[in-house]
Design an enzyme around this catalytic site. Structure first.
Site, PDB file in Angstrom:
ATOM      1  N   LYS A  44     -32.061  51.922  76.459  1.00  0.00           N
ATOM      2  CA  LYS A  44     -33.236  51.069  76.187  1.00  0.00           C
ATOM      3  C   LYS A  44     -34.507  51.799  76.593  1.00  0.00           C
ATOM      4  CE  LYS A  44     -30.705  46.720  76.485  1.00  0.00           C
ATOM      5  NZ  LYS A  44     -29.420  47.231  77.035  1.00  0.00           N
ATOM      6  N   ASP A  49     -40.732  54.292  77.488  1.00  0.00           N
ATOM      7  CA  ASP A  49     -41.601  55.174  78.271  1.00  0.00           C
ATOM      8  C   ASP A  49     -42.721  55.719  77.380  1.00  0.00           C
ATOM      9  OD1 ASP A  49     -42.454  56.892  80.451  1.00  0.00           O
ATOM     10  OD2 ASP A  49     -40.393  56.739  81.196  1.00  0.00           O
ATOM     11  N   PRO A 104     -44.511  58.494  75.021  1.00  0.00           N
ATOM     12  CA  PRO A 104     -43.832  59.270  73.972  1.00  0.00           C
ATOM     13  C   PRO A 104     -43.183  60.561  74.480  1.00  0.00           C
ATOM     14  CG  PRO A 104     -45.908  58.413  73.148  1.00  0.00           C
ATOM     15  CD  PRO A 104     -45.871  58.073  74.616  1.00  0.00           C
ATOM     16  N   THR A 161     -42.003  61.417  77.471  1.00  0.00           N
ATOM     17  CA  THR A 161     -40.789  61.164  78.262  1.00  0.00           C
ATOM     18  C   THR A 161     -39.682  60.613  77.366  1.00  0.00           C
ATOM     19  OG1 THR A 161     -42.229  60.708  80.132  1.00  0.00           O
ATOM     20  CG2 THR A 161     -39.935  60.054  80.364  1.00  0.00           C
ATOM     21  N   ALA A 189     -18.323  34.263  64.503  1.00  0.00           N
ATOM     22  CA  ALA A 189     -18.257  33.712  63.137  1.00  0.00           C
ATOM     23  C   ALA A 189     -19.641  33.306  62.633  1.00  0.00           C
ATOM     24  CB  ALA A 189     -17.316  32.508  63.111  1.00  0.00           C
ATOM     25  N   GLY A 191     -18.800  43.472  74.804  1.00  0.00           N
ATOM     26  CA  GLY A 191     -18.486  44.154  76.051  1.00  0.00           C
ATOM     27  C   GLY A 191     -17.360  43.492  76.806  1.00  0.00           C
TER      28      GLY A 191
HETATM   29  O1  O7M Z   1     -20.552  41.411  75.747  1.00  0.00           O
HETATM   30  P1  O7M Z   1     -21.271  41.608  77.055  1.00  0.00           P
HETATM   31  O2  O7M Z   1     -22.197  40.514  77.386  1.00  0.00           O
HETATM   32  O3  O7M Z   1     -20.360  41.986  78.178  1.00  0.00           O
HETATM   33  O4  O7M Z   1     -22.162  42.944  76.865  1.00  0.00           O
HETATM   34  C1  O7M Z   1     -23.232  42.983  75.977  1.00  0.00           C
HETATM   35  C2  O7M Z   1     -23.773  44.380  75.899  1.00  0.00           C
HETATM   36  O5  O7M Z   1     -24.905  44.361  75.031  1.00  0.00           O
HETATM   37  C3  O7M Z   1     -24.267  44.942  77.223  1.00  0.00           C
HETATM   38  O6  O7M Z   1     -24.109  46.351  77.175  1.00  0.00           O
HETATM   39  C4  O7M Z   1     -25.727  44.586  77.236  1.00  0.00           C
HETATM   40  O7  O7M Z   1     -26.488  45.489  78.005  1.00  0.00           O
HETATM   41  C5  O7M Z   1     -26.081  44.734  75.745  1.00  0.00           C
HETATM   42  N1  O7M Z   1     -27.196  43.904  75.269  1.00  0.00           N
HETATM   43  C6  O7M Z   1     -27.215  42.552  75.473  1.00  0.00           C
HETATM   44  O8  O7M Z   1     -26.267  41.968  76.002  1.00  0.00           O
HETATM   45  N2  O7M Z   1     -28.301  41.835  75.074  1.00  0.00           N
HETATM   46  C7  O7M Z   1     -29.366  42.384  74.450  1.00  0.00           C
HETATM   47  O9  O7M Z   1     -30.299  41.678  74.088  1.00  0.00           O
HETATM   48  C8  O7M Z   1     -29.345  43.758  74.187  1.00  0.00           C
HETATM   49  C9  O7M Z   1     -28.228  44.487  74.547  1.00  0.00           C
HETATM   50  C10 O7M Z   1     -28.159  45.819  74.052  1.00  0.00           C
HETATM   51  O10 O7M Z   1     -27.153  46.385  73.725  1.00  0.00           O
HETATM   52  O11 O7M Z   1     -29.326  46.402  73.863  1.00  0.00           O
HETATM   53  C11 O7M Z   1     -29.332  47.635  73.258  1.00  0.00           C
END
Ligand code: O7M
Length: 211
Positions: free
Chosen positions: A60, A63, A65, A67, A178, A190
């Protein structure tokens, strides 16, 4: 096409490699970020690449540009095929990530609006819509938009056309795959997979939403 993207937020390299191996037949890409990289080092990316799946770097990036460009260079020199950056930092910073990604034949995704409840504190009020506009102007490859708010993700779809949407928030955060699968290009999952007793079977369950 709707892909299943495993968010591999485990805290040891051993777990990461074992879960990647068990789930690989049922997923289309692996996303890793601070939890795993801070625990196991960026070299884990090279080891995970043995599964032959695209690897997305979720730092994510937010920063200035210069960096952002340095971070993106490091990411792409470790074999990632995609990078995720924040959009609120503005056009020049997003462009640094997009250009570096494209220089390396990779993709850049921009966070428009997040999936957790607190996201509405800042991301509402037109900010996400403005970031979606920035995504089109900077030629980014797509956005990250919430599976927890399908109506918002549908609205963002109307602003970005055929650019890709990767959507986190299903499973552990309560989003229903879904309800989102048909409007996005990838579902990010995740804990519902990596914390399952049998991550392979959990991934196979989610693979029903693949098209
Ligand atoms: O399914 P989870 O909740 O265990 O994990 C979700 C993953 O998506 C986890 O790596 C979070 O950091 C990421 N994520 C979000 O959950 N919400 C967001 O709004 C954005 C992300 C993300 O992947 O941003 C790139």
């Amino acid at each position: 096409m709707t892909d299943i993207i495993l968010a591999l937020d485990v805290s040891t390299g051993k777990d990461a490699l074992s879960i990647a191996k068990k789930t690989a037949p049922f997923i289309d890409a692996i996303k890793i970020g601070y939890p795993l990289v801070l625990a196991a080092g960026l070299e884990i990316a090279n080891q995970l690449s043995d599964e032959g799946l695209p690897l997305i770097a979720d730092f994510k990036v937010a920063d200035i540009p210069n960096t952002s460009r340095l971070i993106a260079e490091e990411v792409f020199s470790h074999g990632f095929s995609g990078i995720i950056c924040h959009g609120f930092v503005g056009r020049d910073s997003v462009l640094a990530c997009v250009e570096t990604a494209h220089d390396h034949g990779g993709e850049c995704y921009v966070v428009t609006e997040m999936s957790h409840p607190g996201a509405v504190d800042f991301f509402h009020g037109g900010i996400a819509e403005r970031i979606a506009g920035l995504v089109c102007e900077t030629n980014a490859d797509g956005i990250i938009a919430p599976a927890t708010r399908p109506e918002r993700t549908s609205l963002l779809r109307t602003l970005i056309g055929t650019k890709k949407i990767l959507s986190p928030g299903v499973g552990a955060q309560g989003g229903d795959p879904a309800a989102i699968a048909s409007i996005v290009d990838g579902i990010i999952v995740g804990r519902a997979i990596y914390e399952a007793k049998d991550p392979g079977s959990a991934a196979e369950e989610y693979s029903r939403f693949r098209t």
